[in-house]
Design a protein around this motif. Structure first.
Motif, PDB file in Angstrom:
ATOM      1  N   PRO A 105      18.010  63.221  23.591  1.00 60.26           N
ATOM      2  CA  PRO A 105      18.398  64.627  23.856  1.00 60.26           C
ATOM      3  C   PRO A 105      18.477  65.473  22.593  1.00 60.26           C
ATOM      4  CG  PRO A 105      19.820  63.104  25.066  1.00 60.26           C
ATOM      5  CD  PRO A 105      19.017  62.271  24.108  1.00 60.26           C
TER       6      PRO A 105
ATOM      7  N   VAL B 103      16.292  68.933  21.818  1.00 60.25           N
ATOM      8  CA  VAL B 103      16.935  70.206  21.475  1.00 60.25           C
ATOM      9  C   VAL B 103      16.519  70.672  20.089  1.00 60.25           C
ATOM     10  CG1 VAL B 103      19.150  71.283  20.949  1.00 60.25           C
ATOM     11  CG2 VAL B 103      18.914  69.896  22.991  1.00 60.25           C
TER      12      VAL B 103
ATOM     13  N   GLY C 230      24.055  73.971  23.264  1.00 63.36           N
ATOM     14  CA  GLY C 230      25.013  73.053  23.871  1.00 63.36           C
ATOM     15  C   GLY C 230      25.515  73.571  25.204  1.00 63.36           C
TER      16      GLY C 230
ATOM     17  N   VAL D  47      22.842  73.107  27.821  1.00 66.25           N
ATOM     18  CA  VAL D  47      22.862  71.720  28.280  1.00 66.25           C
ATOM     19  C   VAL D  47      23.875  71.541  29.410  1.00 66.25           C
ATOM     20  CG1 VAL D  47      23.547  69.375  27.608  1.00 66.25           C
ATOM     21  CG2 VAL D  47      22.019  70.690  26.141  1.00 66.25           C
TER      22      VAL D  47
ATOM     23  N   ALA E 121      16.569  72.813  25.643  1.00 64.20           N
ATOM     24  CA  ALA E 121      17.989  72.551  25.882  1.00 64.20           C
ATOM     25  C   ALA E 121      18.212  72.109  27.321  1.00 64.20           C
ATOM     26  CB  ALA E 121      18.820  73.793  25.566  1.00 64.20           C
TER      27      ALA E 121
ATOM     28  N   GLY F  87      19.731  68.709  28.781  1.00 65.44           N
ATOM     29  CA  GLY F  87      20.800  68.694  29.773  1.00 65.44           C
ATOM     30  C   GLY F  87      20.497  67.728  30.906  1.00 65.44           C
TER      31      GLY F  87
ATOM     32  N   THR G  20      20.985  64.191  29.475  1.00 61.28           N
ATOM     33  CA  THR G  20      22.399  63.885  29.249  1.00 61.28           C
ATOM     34  C   THR G  20      23.132  63.628  30.555  1.00 61.28           C
ATOM     35  OG1 THR G  20      22.416  65.239  27.233  1.00 61.28           O
ATOM     36  CG2 THR G  20      24.546  64.735  28.247  1.00 61.28           C
TER      37      THR G  20
ATOM     38  N   GLY H 165      27.325  68.640  26.080  1.00 57.63           N
ATOM     39  CA  GLY H 165      26.654  69.409  25.030  1.00 57.63           C
ATOM     40  C   GLY H 165      27.576  70.011  24.002  1.00 57.63           C
TER      41      GLY H 165
ATOM     42  N   LEU I  92      26.681  70.167  20.244  1.00 54.37           N
ATOM     43  CA  LEU I  92      25.298  69.713  20.098  1.00 54.37           C
ATOM     44  C   LEU I  92      24.488  70.680  19.253  1.00 54.37           C
ATOM     45  CD1 LEU I  92      23.144  67.638  20.925  1.00 54.37           C
ATOM     46  CD2 LEU I  92      22.663  69.061  22.931  1.00 54.37           C
ATOM     47  N   GLU I  93      24.828  71.965  19.324  1.00 51.27           N
ATOM     48  CA  GLU I  93      24.091  72.953  18.523  1.00 51.27           C
ATOM     49  C   GLU I  93      24.244  72.687  17.030  1.00 51.27           C
ATOM     50  OE1 GLU I  93      28.105  74.337  19.786  1.00 51.27           O
ATOM     51  OE2 GLU I  93      26.272  73.856  20.898  1.00 51.27           O
TER      52      GLU I  93
END
Length: 346
Positions: A57, A61, A79, A82, A230, A234, A237, A250, A253-254
């Protein structure tokens, strides 16, 4: 030979590769069977496979984030996208577990809409990218929580879950999906004019616009692509954890995506980017997470260790550091002059 060493020292992928190898060496020293891969029930199992699976993931991204950063932009809402994508898929699957296609379409549609929103604000309205994406980052998390009712929605649709925990040719499906996204993105930027246009906009957006490039349209498309990646993350995930969580899915996650992009050598000033470097950066982050847990680093210190490693690698791979290393390599490999040789003999 000296020129070869200087070229290697100046290569932007040198230190990401070295960092990844050092992490592997540390893991092997701690666990001798770290690199071991076994076949169990017709599937590949082992630490390297687990790292690739968990990193999928983030890799997906980060590819979208790479193109956004290459245009001098940033997207801190990935994030949140996601979380929304996973929530949208989970809601449809909760009504009917057989609607896997509709759930996937809804998740991808959320990503496209989110990317279009960010692109509209950043490319056409002229809003600063960090502010434009911050709006979605904050509001979107609320949307995800509204969709899930603040609860964790379980997912039981087998066809959907196979994307996260299934295997194809003994390799996890998530790894194959990440590889497919890498290949498609690479073809887009290397086999078409997109890569050149993105670099031109990143180097000098004003000049790119003056020579006739439709900069706004390209930037808009880049943000849409980032939203799409993204959404794919998602899906991976939520299918991997078998649920949708609007609160935590998420989360941060960024930041990992931005770190992966910068570790891979992409310039935050725009214009210069490397997709392979981004993949290496994502693998470094996931391997570092695995390493800190496996060697017994306390969970509360994991983020500190990650920050230190990222800082060191970023400093070392800067232009000045690479130039200094190239000079040192040339100094140690340069042949001795006759005068210097006579002096040493005397």
């Amino acid at each position: 030979m000296p020129r070869l060493l200087q070229a290697i020292a100046r290569h932007p992928l040198l230190w990401p590769v070295v960092t990844l190898l050092l992490l592997f060496a540390l893991d092997v020293a701690h666990r001798h069977d770290f690199l071991g891969i076994t076949v169990l029930d017709g599937h590949l199992f082992g630490a390297p496979i687990d790292i690739l699976n968990r990193a999928a993931p983030l890799v997906v991204v980060s590819l979208g984030m790479t193109l956004v950063i290459a245009t001098r932009g940033i997207d801190i809402s990935v994030g949140t996208v996601v979380a929304i994508a996973g929530a949208a898929a989970a809601i449809l699957l909760a009504d009917d577990p057989t609607h896997v296609g509709a759930a996937l379409a809804a998740a991808l549609g959320v990503g496209l809409l989110a990317g279009a929103w960010n692109g509209l604000l950043a490319a056409f309205v002229g809003m600063q990218p960090i502010i434009a994406t911050l709006i979605l980052m904050v509001a979107g998390r609320g949307v995800a929580q509204l969709l899930t009712g603040g609860q964790i929605i379980p997912i039981g649709a087998r066809g959907y879950l196979r994307l996260g925990d299934g295997f194809v040719a003994m390799v996890p499906c998530a790894v194959w999906i990440a590889v497919a996204v890498v290949v498609i993105t690479s073809l887009l930027v290397n086999r078409t004019a997109l890569g050149l246009l993105v670099r031109a906009i990143g180097v000098n957006p004003v000049a790119a616009r003056l020579v006739g490039l439709r900069s706004s349209a390209i930037v808009f498309g880049v943000y849409v692509f980032c939203g799409l990646t993204a959404a794919i993350a998602g899906i991976l995930t939520s299918s991997n954890v078998r649920s949708a969580d609007g609160n935590n899915a998420g989360l941060l996650l960024e930041l990992d995506a931005i770190l992966a992009v910068t570790l891979g050598g992409t310039s935050l000033a725009g214009g210069r980017f490397s997709l392979i470097g981004t993949v290496l950066g994502a693998l470094i982050i996931q391997t570092l997470t695995y390493t800190t847990y496996s060697i017994g680093v306390p969970p509360e210190a994991t983020l500190v260790v990650k920050a230190i490693v990222v800082l060191v690698v970023s400093v070392i791979q800067s232009a000045r550091a690479r130039a200094l290393l190239a000079q040192l390599a040339a100094r140690f490999t340069a042949p001795s002059s006759p005068t210097r040789a006579r002096t040493e003999v005397q």
